[in-house]
Design a protein around this motif. Structure first.
Motif, short mmCIF file in Angstrom:
data_model
loop_
_atom_site.label_atom_id
_atom_site.label_comp_id
_atom_site.label_asym_id
_atom_site.label_seq_id
_atom_site.Cartn_x
_atom_site.Cartn_y
_atom_site.Cartn_z
N ILE A 109 -7.67 5.40 -3.47
CA ILE A 109 -7.33 4.81 -4.81
C ILE A 109 -6.29 4.70 -6.11
CG2 ILE A 109 -8.16 2.82 -6.35
CD1 ILE A 109 -9.71 2.03 -4.69
N ALA A 110 -7.26 6.26 -6.37
CA ALA A 110 -6.91 6.71 -7.27
C ALA A 110 -5.36 7.40 -7.44
CB ALA A 110 -7.81 7.79 -8.54
N LEU A 111 -4.94 8.16 -6.44
CA LEU A 111 -4.17 9.00 -5.28
C LEU A 111 -2.60 8.52 -5.20
CD1 LEU A 111 -5.01 11.89 -3.70
CD2 LEU A 111 -4.44 11.67 -5.17
N GLY A 112 -2.79 6.63 -5.10
CA GLY A 112 -2.43 5.72 -4.46
C GLY A 112 -1.79 4.77 -5.18
N ALA A 113 -2.31 3.95 -6.65
CA ALA A 113 -2.03 4.46 -7.94
C ALA A 113 -1.18 5.11 -8.92
CB ALA A 113 -3.48 3.95 -9.06
N LEU A 114 -1.95 6.99 -8.74
CA LEU A 114 -0.82 7.34 -9.29
C LEU A 114 1.01 7.35 -8.96
CD1 LEU A 114 -0.61 10.18 -11.05
CD2 LEU A 114 -1.77 11.12 -9.69
N SER A 115 0.29 7.51 -6.97
CA SER A 115 2.16 7.28 -7.06
C SER A 115 2.76 6.50 -6.96
CB SER A 115 1.83 7.66 -5.03
OG SER A 115 3.19 7.79 -4.50
N THR A 116 1.83 4.92 -6.86
CA THR A 116 2.81 4.12 -7.04
C THR A 116 3.43 3.93 -8.91
OG1 THR A 116 1.78 2.80 -5.81
CG2 THR A 116 2.40 1.94 -7.26
N VAL A 117 2.63 4.53 -10.02
CA VAL A 117 3.37 4.81 -11.16
C VAL A 117 4.45 5.66 -10.88
CG1 VAL A 117 2.60 5.80 -13.40
CG2 VAL A 117 1.40 4.32 -11.81
N PHE A 118 4.64 7.33 -9.88
CA PHE A 118 5.53 8.03 -10.25
C PHE A 118 6.58 7.13 -9.82
CE2 PHE A 118 2.35 11.81 -10.09
CZ PHE A 118 1.91 11.24 -11.77
N VAL A 149 0.38 0.49 0.30
CA VAL A 149 -0.48 0.75 1.59
C VAL A 149 -1.48 1.59 1.22
CG1 VAL A 149 -0.76 1.30 3.88
CG2 VAL A 149 1.13 -0.10 3.00
N VAL A 150 -1.22 2.71 0.41
CA VAL A 150 -2.81 4.24 0.01
C VAL A 150 -3.38 3.15 -0.42
CG1 VAL A 150 -2.76 5.54 -1.12
CG2 VAL A 150 -1.31 6.09 0.84
N ILE A 151 -3.11 2.77 -1.10
CA ILE A 151 -3.26 2.01 -1.86
C ILE A 151 -5.24 0.96 -1.71
CG2 ILE A 151 -4.34 -0.25 -4.21
CD1 ILE A 151 -1.82 1.65 -5.68
N VAL A 152 -4.11 -0.55 -0.34
CA VAL A 152 -4.79 -0.92 0.13
C VAL A 152 -5.65 -0.36 1.16
CG1 VAL A 152 -4.27 -2.82 2.70
CG2 VAL A 152 -3.45 -2.46 0.05
N ALA A 153 -5.46 0.70 1.40
CA ALA A 153 -6.09 1.91 2.58
C ALA A 153 -7.61 2.27 2.12
CB ALA A 153 -5.80 2.70 3.16
N GLY A 154 -7.26 2.33 0.67
CA GLY A 154 -8.59 2.28 -0.28
C GLY A 154 -9.86 1.47 -0.47
N LEU A 155 -9.29 0.32 -0.86
CA LEU A 155 -9.26 -0.42 -0.92
C LEU A 155 -10.36 -1.07 0.35
CD1 LEU A 155 -7.22 -2.79 -2.92
CD2 LEU A 155 -9.52 -1.94 -3.56
#
Length: 162
Positions: A109-118, A149-155
């Motif tokens: 989730i953290a990696l997906g959020a960081l990527s989303t911000v970038f 989708v990375v965030i959703v996968a983490g959830l």
């Protein structure tokens, strides 16, 4: 000689509710591996999307594009975040797990959020060196979708861990 029994009518309709109902083709228990599969697909898509067109420009010359890799450090970080997500999946499948104090779903989730911000920074703010390229390419939207989708996968993985 005996006469045959008369025709018997079928069972009344009221007892139909006692018959077993058809089950859905896929139950919730079958979806247990969805989080892991979605994680590696989204990580792969995120890593590949760094090499797609993020900015598009046209003028008197032919249409030109700028890939995410050439947009600077943020485009390269998006690629490496996608590789990190893939590495987490590969490590887990090979039997190496993170410590119990660091849940793997939280890292995803953290990696997906960081990527989303970038990706959002690059979507909103075009670098000055690419000022002539006013249009956004399809690749930046693919990167944004893959990050979400990375965030959703983490959830989903967090739900599987519970």
């Amino acid at each position: 000689m005996q006469t045959p029994d008369p025709y018997q009518s079928p069972a009344p309709e009221e007892e139909d509710w006692l018959a077993p109902q058809p089950r859905p083709a896929r139950s919730f228990e079958d979806l247990s591996g969805l989080g892991v599969r979605l994680t590696w697909v989204a990580g792969l898509l995120l890593a590949i999307s760094a090499f797609t067109d993020w900015y598009v420009g046209s003028g008197p010359a032919p249409t030109t594009t700028v890939t995410g890799w050439t947009t600077g450090a943020l485009g390269k970080l998006v690629f490496f975040i996608g590789l990190a997500v893939l590495a987490l999946v590969v490590l887990r499948e090979s039997g190496i797990e993170l410590p119990a104090t660091v849940p793997e779903s939280l890292v995803v989730i953290a990696l997906g959020a960081l990527s989303t911000v970038f990706v959002l920074i690059r979507l909103i703010s075009v670098p000055d060196e690419f000022f002539g390229w006013r249009g956004r390419g399809i690749g930046i939207f693919i990167s944004l979708l893959a990050s979400l989708v990375v965030i959703v996968a983490g959830l989903l993985r967090a739900g599987e861990e519970l």
